[in-house]
Design a protein around this motif. Structure first.
Motif, PDB file in Angstrom:
ATOM      1  N   ARG A   1       1.079  -1.291   0.052  1.00  0.00           N
ATOM      2  CA  ARG A   1       0.227  -0.395   0.191  1.00  0.00           C
ATOM      3  C   ARG A   1       0.690   1.683   0.412  1.00  0.00           C
ATOM      4  N   SER A   2      -0.149   2.370  -0.470  1.00  0.00           N
ATOM      5  CA  SER A   2       1.588   3.564  -1.225  1.00  0.00           C
ATOM      6  C   SER A   2       1.221   4.109   0.557  1.00  0.00           C
ATOM      7  N   ASP A   3       0.075   4.041   1.503  1.00  0.00           N
ATOM      8  CA  ASP A   3       0.632   4.663   2.793  1.00  0.00           C
ATOM      9  C   ASP A   3       1.089   3.986   3.701  1.00  0.00           C
ATOM     10  N   GLY A   4       1.660   2.651   3.288  1.00  0.00           N
ATOM     11  CA  GLY A   4       2.575   1.919   4.194  1.00  0.00           C
ATOM     12  C   GLY A   4       1.295   1.308   5.342  1.00  0.00           C
ATOM     13  N   LEU A   5       0.034   1.197   4.999  1.00  0.00           N
ATOM     14  CA  LEU A   5      -0.098   0.249   6.095  1.00  0.00           C
ATOM     15  C   LEU A   5       0.219  -1.356   5.625  1.00  0.00           C
ATOM     16  N   VAL A   6       0.346  -2.118   7.498  1.00  0.00           N
ATOM     17  CA  VAL A   6       0.321  -3.731   7.093  1.00  0.00           C
ATOM     18  C   VAL A   6      -0.076  -4.248   7.572  1.00  0.00           C
ATOM     19  N   THR A   7      -0.766  -3.777   8.970  1.00  0.00           N
ATOM     20  CA  THR A   7      -2.152  -3.933   9.587  1.00  0.00           C
ATOM     21  C   THR A   7      -3.185  -3.026  10.215  1.00  0.00           C
ATOM     22  N   ARG A   8      -4.472  -3.913   9.797  1.00  0.00           N
ATOM     23  CA  ARG A   8      -5.689  -3.071  10.496  1.00  0.00           C
ATOM     24  C   ARG A   8      -6.735  -3.866  10.831  1.00  0.00           C
TER      25      ARG A   8
ATOM     26  N   GLU B   1      -4.789   0.756  13.093  1.00  0.00           N
ATOM     27  CA  GLU B   1      -3.539   0.388  12.410  1.00  0.00           C
ATOM     28  C   GLU B   1      -2.326   0.780  12.451  1.00  0.00           C
ATOM     29  N   TRP B   2      -1.206   0.209  11.838  1.00  0.00           N
ATOM     30  CA  TRP B   2       0.287  -0.442  11.728  1.00  0.00           C
ATOM     31  C   TRP B   2      -0.084  -0.155  10.698  1.00  0.00           C
ATOM     32  N   TYR B   3       1.699   0.850  10.677  1.00  0.00           N
ATOM     33  CA  TYR B   3       3.152   1.315   9.459  1.00  0.00           C
ATOM     34  C   TYR B   3       4.053   1.706   9.850  1.00  0.00           C
ATOM     35  N   GLN B   4       4.715   0.820   8.780  1.00  0.00           N
ATOM     36  CA  GLN B   4       5.770   0.650   8.330  1.00  0.00           C
ATOM     37  C   GLN B   4       6.643   1.616   7.553  1.00  0.00           C
ATOM     38  N   HIS B   5       8.201   1.934   7.938  1.00  0.00           N
ATOM     39  CA  HIS B   5       8.429   2.839   6.221  1.00  0.00           C
ATOM     40  C   HIS B   5       7.846   4.073   6.228  1.00  0.00           C
ATOM     41  N   ARG B   6       7.632   4.677   6.902  1.00  0.00           N
ATOM     42  CA  ARG B   6       7.177   5.931   6.389  1.00  0.00           C
ATOM     43  C   ARG B   6       7.505   7.045   6.689  1.00  0.00           C
ATOM     44  N   LYS B   7       7.551   8.221   6.302  1.00  0.00           N
ATOM     45  CA  LYS B   7       8.901   9.442   6.201  1.00  0.00           C
ATOM     46  C   LYS B   7       8.599  10.095   7.450  1.00  0.00           C
ATOM     47  N   ASP B   8       7.043  10.156   7.638  1.00  0.00           N
ATOM     48  CA  ASP B   8       6.547  10.978   9.189  1.00  0.00           C
ATOM     49  C   ASP B   8       6.779  10.122  10.047  1.00  0.00           C
ATOM     50  N   HIS B   9       7.167   9.152  10.315  1.00  0.00           N
ATOM     51  CA  HIS B   9       7.271   8.375  11.485  1.00  0.00           C
ATOM     52  C   HIS B   9       6.301   7.897  12.310  1.00  0.00           C
ATOM     53  N   LEU B  10       4.663   7.904  11.059  1.00  0.00           N
ATOM     54  CA  LEU B  10       3.671   7.046  12.016  1.00  0.00           C
ATOM     55  C   LEU B  10       3.607   5.504  11.954  1.00  0.00           C
ATOM     56  N   GLU B  11       4.083   5.524  13.220  1.00  0.00           N
ATOM     57  CA  GLU B  11       4.019   3.741  13.977  1.00  0.00           C
ATOM     58  C   GLU B  11       2.070   3.053  13.501  1.00  0.00           C
TER      59      GLU B  11
END
Length: 841
Positions: free
Chosen positions: A423-430, A447-457
């Motif tokens: 996904r383009s928003d870095g979403l890995v788990t919802r 939601e859990w994210y990875q590898h975002r430049k804004d450091h959102l987890e």
């Protein structure tokens, strides 16, 4: 029941049979062998010869002999136990060839640490494969594809999933077995809608662990509370009973909504058994390959076992399964409990001992030439697996789920998982939780994210309380770690947490339309708390005046400080309150030793000067003081005035800091809106996707560099390039511009020819002058010169004469070629497609 070896003649007959000849026998046995309806094989048989290795298409002599033994074993088993279902011994592979199930297992060792443990192997198989249900659910499958084919298609039955998982576990040196038996409907169909989401369980545990305070042995122990242990036990029993009743009520509600299961105890399922004794496994346990979860061997979800097998042998269960698997014994060497297909290799341990004994026997027979040893019947060993090498790539571990994503439904929850960079928003788990069992009313989305430049987890959206929480890792702008905002009719409330690297040591900020609270840590001025009360908006009569909804007047500012031990308690400020609307400042000092009441002072600010009135005069009546120690002398008026001036300065600084904080909050909100509008990801080069992206970027950069170099080379050859730059690189030229370019090019070229001729002429004249000066020097000094000086003079004159001759020759050649070069340039300009249309006219 015994295993009878067929004669060599029967083996030859069985070895000569083809798949087409065996179809008639299978049709006759369908009445007694209750197998599943034919499923579509993985490969068409006419193309199997081209795509599959030879071991997939042809049986070796040892495999043919093993098939004969298995067929004989199946006939004896059906005769002795007509009420039991047939065994899964020789299913058909993807090429239409019968293979013994034990040879379908191929132990695979891997280099990925993720697959070194049973948890990692089970999680990978459960995530990587999608379930193909057995049809009908009460019969064994007719086809059993190889683990290598299953990895390619990512679709498998429970038997194929168990075979892949068992192969991975055997490669990791676990004592693992595939189990053919019966299980509940939810496990067979991978229906987890009645189970709690494991992700919710981990969340609850993490929250409770965070809430529990950690014991510090250096802190002062609290006074022991005198409570009755009996009453505490009764309270605990009461709470446990209430929890059990709630759980029972939930199960009753679920059971009432679902119809009764008519096929309970008849649904066929396959899972994995891991025995103790290897890889630090202390107790036997089951693994469901469809979910990757482990279960105890007496779990109620498993209703019975028909057989188990690994890559060494096949065992038939001879125990009673009326109570499910609770009372079963897993000692495979006990022939009363388990009947092996191959004798002499009753277990992995026994097989290893037999191999060692066989090697010793062969060595002794070679030494002693003992014929009796050679005449002893040899025990048939399990042939080598016909499955090709099972390869799990790094990309398989990263993409994980079929097509990179997977959805699992739990009780009042839905879990969605995505591969990295899918996904383009870095979403890995919802994780979506619902209020009802039908999953129609959403309660919360996490939601859990990875590898975002804004450091959102993490992001949590609570639909009930209408708030959104975001968590970031360290290193982002403004040092933000946590942000929660709630939208309501009165305005938006923000709660933020920051790392210790914040400029003013801010760690927490809570902002509502009417209040703002900030918490600090480790400040040099000992400030740790600031609370701001905001007034209402000032309404303007002009409709064109735009007011900022966040720009409210300050009513009250409260600041609190930690104890500064370098000051006396009566002079160390603990709290100061700036009442801006009332023009008052209240100061409370820290408690002194053995004191219960702090000292206080209240200041009233003098009136400020205006055009009509002058500034008020400070008097001692504007200060109200309370001193705890009566022996202390009251402060003088000048000292109080200086104290008030310092407090008013601190008030201005506090107001300025509040404005900075409000602006920072607005900047953070604006930055988050911009980041969510254009999400950027950091592609790690240590992942396959990141490496591929880096490779494509490098190739694109190389291509652009090559194009730029080619363009520069072409521009260097283009005589019009310098003049076109002056005109702004116009694509189309007017007639006037074209004629001007033509004249400029000829004029510039003619000027270069003249300059070149002048340079040659200057060099010729310079060499001539130097030779003349040398000749004049010789005329004056020839009578007094030595022989060496005369030789040097002769050499110098010869070299200069040669240089003068060369310069004169170059000048003549340049003059002869200049006119020809000028005419050539003129013709080239007239033929140029950019100038020709305008020059011909």
């Amino acid at each position: 029941m015994e295993t009878v070896l067929e004669s060599e003649r029967e083996e030859e007959v069985r070895g000569g049979e083809t798949w087409e000849e065996e179809e008639e026998e299978e049709e006759e046995e369908e009445e007694t062998l209750h197998v599943s309806a034919p499923q579509e094989p993985f490969l068409k048989w006419d193309t199997a010869d081209e795509l599959c290795p030879e071991s997939y298409r042809v049986n070796s002599p040892d495999e043919i002999r093993l098939l004969a033994i298995a067929d004989n074993f199946q006939r004896q088993y059906s005769h002795l136990y007509p009420d039991r279902k047939p065994l899964l011994l020789c299913p058909v592979n993807e090429c239409g060839v019968k293979k013994f199930v034990s040879t379908t297992l191929r132990p695979m060792m891997t280099v990925y640490p993720e697959l070194f443990t049973w948890e990692g192997c089970a999680s990978f198989v459960a995530d990587f494969l999608s379930l193909v249900p057995l049809e009908p659910p009460v019969d064994l499958p007719r086809y059993l594809l190889s683990p290598s084919s299953v990895l390619q298609s990512q679709r498998a039955t429970c038997f194929e999933s168990a075979a892949l998982l068992c192969s991975l576990l055997l490669g990791a040196h676990y004592d693992a077995y595939c189990v053919s038996g019966y299980a509940v409907k939810q496990m067979c169909l991978l229906d987890q809608s009645l189970q709690e989401c494991p992700l919710q369980d981990t969340e609850v545990k993490s929250v409770t662990s965070e809430q529990e305070p950690q014991e510090d042995k250096y802190t002062v122990k609290h006074v022991r509370e005198l409570k009755s242990h009996f009453l505490m036990q009764q309270e605990k029993k009461k709470q446990d009973a209430e929890a059990a009743s709630l759980q029972k009520q939930k199960l009753q509600e679920d059971s009432e909504q679902r119809p009764a299961e008519p096929l309970r105890g008849l649904r066929v399922h396959c899972w994995v058994l891991v025995l103790s004794g290897s890889q630090s496994v202390e107790e036997n346990f089951f693994i469901d390959p469809l979910t990757g979860r482990s279960y105890s061997t007496d779990d109620d979800n498993f209703l019975g076992i028909e057989s188990v097998w690994n890559n060494h042998n096949y065992y038939v269960n001879m125990q009673n399964c009326r109570n499910g698997c609770a009372d079963m014994v897993y000692d495979l060497e006990d022939l009363k409990m388990w009947e092996p297909v191959l004798y002499g290799a009753a277990s992995k341990r026994q097989l290893i001992l037999d191999i060692v004994k066989e090697q010793e026997r062969e060595m002794m027979s070679r030494i002693n030439d003992d014929d009796e040893e050679e005449e002893q019947p040899r025990v048939l060993k399990m042939p080598r697996s016909w499955v090709s090498y099972i390869k799990v790539s790094e990309k398989d571990l990263e993409t994980r789920w079929p097509e990179g994503q997977k959805v699992t439904h739990y009780r009042k929850a839905k879990l969605e998982r995505f591969a990295l960079y899918l996904r383009s928003d870095g979403l890995v788990t919802r994780l979506t939780t619902y209020k009802d069992l039908d999953c129609t009313e959403v309660v919360m989305v996490k939601e859990w994210y990875q590898h975002r430049k804004d450091h959102l987890e993490e992001r949590e959206v609570n639909k009930v309380d209408n708030f959104t929480s975001e968590r970031f890792k360290r290193g982002r702008s403004f040092h933000l770690l946590f942000h929660r905002y709630t939208s309501s009719s009165t305005g938006t409330e923000h709660e933020m947490e920051f790392s210790s690297a914040h400029l003013d040591n801010l760690v927490r900020r809570v902002k509502s339309p009417s209040e703002m609270t900030e918490t600090f840590e480790g400040r040099g001025d000992f400030l740790y708390y600031r609370h701001v009360v905001l007034g209402r908006h000032v309404q303007f009569s002009e409709p064109d005046v735009d007011t900022d909804p966040d720009d409210r007047p300050l009513q009250k500012v409260v600041e609190r400080f930690h104890r500064n031990r370098s000051k006396p308690a009566s002079e160390d400020v603990a709290e100061r309150v700036f009442l801006l609307a009332q023009r008052r400042i209240e100061v409370t000092y820290h408690l002194g030793d053995h004191r219960f009441i702090p000292s206080k002072r209240s200041f009233t600010k003098p009136r400020e000067s205006t055009e009509q009135k002058k500034a008020g005069v400070f008097t001692s009546h504007m200060v109200t003081s309370f001193q705890v120690d009566p022996s202390e002398k009251p402060l003088q008026t000048l000292t109080l005035y200086e104290m008030l001036v310092a407090l008013m300065t601190d008030e201005e600084e506090a107001v300025l800091q509040i404005k900075v904080s409000k602006k920072e909050l607005r900047d953070i909100v604006a930055c988050r809106e911009q980041e969510e509008g254009d999400v950027q990801l950091d592609f790690s080069p240590w992942t396959t996707t990141g490496a591929a992206r880096a490779r494509s970027q490098r190739q694109e950069m190389e291509r652009l560099a090559a194009e730029e170099q080619k363009w520069l080379q072409e521009k260097e050859k283009d005589i019009l390039a310098p003049h076109l730059i002056r005109l702004g690189n116009k694509e189309t030229l007017s007639a006037e511009d074209a004629r001007q370019l033509y004249q400029d090019c000829l004029t510039e070229f003619k000027q270069r020819l003249v300059e070149h001729a002048n340079l040659i002429q200057e060099h010729y004249e310079k060499e001539t002058r130097e030779l003349q000066r040398k000749q004049q020097w010789y005329q004056k000094n020839q009578l007094h010169m030595t022989k060496e000086e005369e030789e040097e003079y002769q050499t110098y004159c010869s070299e200069k004469t040669l240089q003068i001759h060369v310069a004169k020759k170059r000048l003549v050649m340049h003059k002869e070629a200049a006119s020809q070069k000028y005419q050539t340039l003129d013709q080239k300009l007239k033929r140029d497609p950019r100038l020709a249309p305008h020059l011909l006219g």
